[in-house]
Design a protein around this motif. Structure first.
Motif, mmCIF file in Angstrom:
data_model
loop_
_atom_site.group_PDB
_atom_site.id
_atom_site.type_symbol
_atom_site.label_atom_id
_atom_site.label_comp_id
_atom_site.label_asym_id
_atom_site.label_seq_id
_atom_site.Cartn_x
_atom_site.Cartn_y
_atom_site.Cartn_z
ATOM 1 N N ASN A 83 28.113 17.074 49.954
ATOM 2 C CA ASN A 83 28.755 16.147 50.887
ATOM 3 C C ASN A 83 28.251 16.345 52.311
ATOM 4 O OD1 ASN A 83 31.001 15.126 52.718
ATOM 5 N ND2 ASN A 83 31.634 14.365 50.720
ATOM 6 N N PHE A 84 28.100 17.586 52.747
ATOM 7 C CA PHE A 84 27.611 17.849 54.104
ATOM 8 C C PHE A 84 26.239 17.214 54.313
ATOM 9 C CE2 PHE A 84 25.025 20.246 57.098
ATOM 10 C CZ PHE A 84 25.814 20.185 58.239
ATOM 11 N N LEU A 85 25.339 17.457 53.380
ATOM 12 C CA LEU A 85 23.986 16.938 53.528
ATOM 13 C C LEU A 85 23.964 15.411 53.539
ATOM 14 C CD1 LEU A 85 22.108 19.485 51.246
ATOM 15 C CD2 LEU A 85 22.061 19.357 53.761
ATOM 16 N N LEU A 86 24.694 14.782 52.624
ATOM 17 C CA LEU A 86 24.726 13.312 52.587
ATOM 18 C C LEU A 86 25.342 12.734 53.862
ATOM 19 C CD1 LEU A 86 25.727 12.639 48.873
ATOM 20 C CD2 LEU A 86 23.522 12.170 49.954
ATOM 21 N N PRO A 98 22.473 21.468 63.937
ATOM 22 C CA PRO A 98 23.153 21.630 62.648
ATOM 23 C C PRO A 98 24.089 22.839 62.568
ATOM 24 C CG PRO A 98 20.813 22.133 62.432
ATOM 25 C CD PRO A 98 21.023 21.623 63.814
ATOM 26 N N LEU A 99 23.763 23.947 63.246
ATOM 27 C CA LEU A 99 24.584 25.148 63.098
ATOM 28 C C LEU A 99 26.037 24.955 63.551
ATOM 29 C CD1 LEU A 99 22.138 28.095 63.856
ATOM 30 C CD2 LEU A 99 23.064 27.344 61.662
ATOM 31 N N PRO A 100 26.293 24.347 64.715
ATOM 32 C CA PRO A 100 27.704 24.114 65.074
ATOM 33 C C PRO A 100 28.404 23.181 64.076
ATOM 34 C CG PRO A 100 26.309 23.860 67.009
ATOM 35 C CD PRO A 100 25.399 24.000 65.819
ATOM 36 N N VAL A 144 41.776 11.394 51.893
ATOM 37 C CA VAL A 144 42.318 10.398 52.824
ATOM 38 C C VAL A 144 43.007 11.049 54.023
ATOM 39 C CG1 VAL A 144 44.077 8.588 53.054
ATOM 40 C CG2 VAL A 144 42.537 8.600 51.090
ATOM 41 N N LEU A 145 43.748 12.109 53.780
ATOM 42 C CA LEU A 145 44.566 12.697 54.839
ATOM 43 C C LEU A 145 43.879 13.830 55.597
ATOM 44 C CD1 LEU A 145 47.961 12.826 52.911
ATOM 45 C CD2 LEU A 145 47.215 11.136 54.612
ATOM 46 N N TRP A 146 42.816 14.395 55.046
ATOM 47 C CA TRP A 146 42.209 15.555 55.681
ATOM 48 C C TRP A 146 40.701 15.374 55.917
ATOM 49 C CZ3 TRP A 146 43.794 19.699 58.254
ATOM 50 C CH2 TRP A 146 42.911 20.758 58.430
ATOM 51 N N ASN A 147 39.936 15.178 54.854
ATOM 52 C CA ASN A 147 38.482 15.215 54.962
ATOM 53 C C ASN A 147 37.892 14.108 55.838
ATOM 54 O OD1 ASN A 147 38.416 17.470 53.324
ATOM 55 N ND2 ASN A 147 37.891 16.344 51.497
ATOM 56 N N TYR A 148 38.166 12.846 55.517
ATOM 57 C CA TYR A 148 37.520 11.781 56.286
ATOM 58 C C TYR A 148 37.901 11.818 57.770
ATOM 59 C CZ TYR A 148 35.729 7.540 58.183
ATOM 60 O OH TYR A 148 35.059 6.664 58.993
ATOM 61 N N PRO A 149 39.176 11.955 58.113
ATOM 62 C CA PRO A 149 39.488 11.989 59.551
ATOM 63 C C PRO A 149 38.770 13.113 60.296
ATOM 64 C CG PRO A 149 41.490 11.685 58.276
ATOM 65 C CD PRO A 149 40.393 11.969 57.294
ATOM 66 N N LEU A 150 38.721 14.285 59.701
ATOM 67 C CA LEU A 150 38.080 15.396 60.398
ATOM 68 C C LEU A 150 36.556 15.308 60.371
ATOM 69 C CD1 LEU A 150 40.482 18.296 59.512
ATOM 70 C CD2 LEU A 150 40.151 17.212 61.719
ATOM 71 N N TYR A 154 35.622 15.141 64.095
ATOM 72 C CA TYR A 154 35.426 16.520 64.531
ATOM 73 C C TYR A 154 34.062 17.084 64.122
ATOM 74 C CZ TYR A 154 36.261 21.590 64.649
ATOM 75 O OH TYR A 154 36.170 22.932 64.861
ATOM 76 N N VAL A 155 33.684 16.944 62.877
ATOM 77 C CA VAL A 155 32.467 17.591 62.388
ATOM 78 C C VAL A 155 31.220 16.875 62.864
ATOM 79 C CG1 VAL A 155 31.143 18.244 60.330
ATOM 80 C CG2 VAL A 155 33.619 18.552 60.362
ATOM 81 N N PHE A 156 31.143 15.556 62.659
ATOM 82 C CA PHE A 156 29.916 14.815 62.931
ATOM 83 C C PHE A 156 30.005 13.951 64.176
ATOM 84 C CE2 PHE A 156 29.853 15.579 58.322
ATOM 85 C CZ PHE A 156 28.684 16.304 58.240
ATOM 86 N N GLY A 157 30.960 14.211 65.056
ATOM 87 C CA GLY A 157 31.059 13.458 66.307
ATOM 88 C C GLY A 157 29.826 13.699 67.156
ATOM 89 N N ASP A 158 29.510 12.782 68.036
ATOM 90 C CA ASP A 158 28.317 12.886 68.872
ATOM 91 C C ASP A 158 28.589 13.864 70.011
ATOM 92 O OD1 ASP A 158 26.030 12.611 70.318
ATOM 93 O OD2 ASP A 158 26.173 10.450 70.581
#
Length: 175
Positions: A83-86, A98-100, A144-150, A154-158
């Motif tokens: 999932n991370f890579l995709l 990528p490290l952060p 729905v409640l955890w993964n997509y919002p974060l 948070y994870v892939f924000g610019d």
């Protein structure tokens, strides 16, 4: 539920305070629904691989038959990497370091793994509920409640745009 909605509201408020023309242009490039659709597709691919591993472990290895929660944790690990890579490459087209992102993704994924494994372990304690049904119910709720919002906020924000946006605010505060 209320804690999650408050947390989501806080993230949105922080993002709205730090928007720029560059961020707006990037968001126009790929609309929310397209990102959501791509994220769902990445999740389906990763979850499919995850589920096949859980199924193989529980059905083929006696040690996992009595512990579908542990098999779920291992499946989460493999699915998380996929999932991370995709998401990094396809969904969010991230150019950030990528490290952060790996660190943030790891934190979100560990919590996701605990939510999934704990949810499956709790649900299979219900009478006559097959672990596969419990697995899909829990997986959907956690996505729905955890993964997509974060992932999206948070994870892939610019980071570059957010850093540039905060600079004028910090300079104003110092003056």
């Amino acid at each position: 539920w209320t804690a999650l909605t408050r947390f989501s509201g806080l993230i949105k408020a922080l993002q709205n305070g730090a928007t720029s023309e560059k961020t707006a242009a990037a968001q126009e490039e790929r609309p929310f629904m397209k990102k959501l659709g791509l994220n769902v597709m990445a999740a389906v691919i990763a979850t499919g691989a995850d589920f096949l591993l859980v199924l193989a472990l529980v059905e083929m290895l006696p040690a996992f038959k009595s512990s579908p929660g542990f098999a779920t944790a291992l499946g989460c690990l493999m699915g998380g990497i996929i999932n991370f890579l995709l998401n990094r490459i396809v969904t969010f087209r991230s150019k950030d370091a990528p490290l952060p992102q790996i660190g943030r993704y790891f934190g979100v994924s560990v919590c996701s793994m605990l939510l999934n494994a704990g949810g499956v372990a709790l649900m299979v304690s219900l009478p006559n509920l097959d672990y596969r049904i419990a697995w899909w119910i829990v997986r959907g709720l956690v996505f729905v409640l955890w993964n997509y919002p974060l992932h999206s906020l948070y994870v892939f924000g610019d980071e570059t745009a957010a850093t540039e946006d905060r600079a004028p605010i910090q300079n104003t505060v110092r003056q």
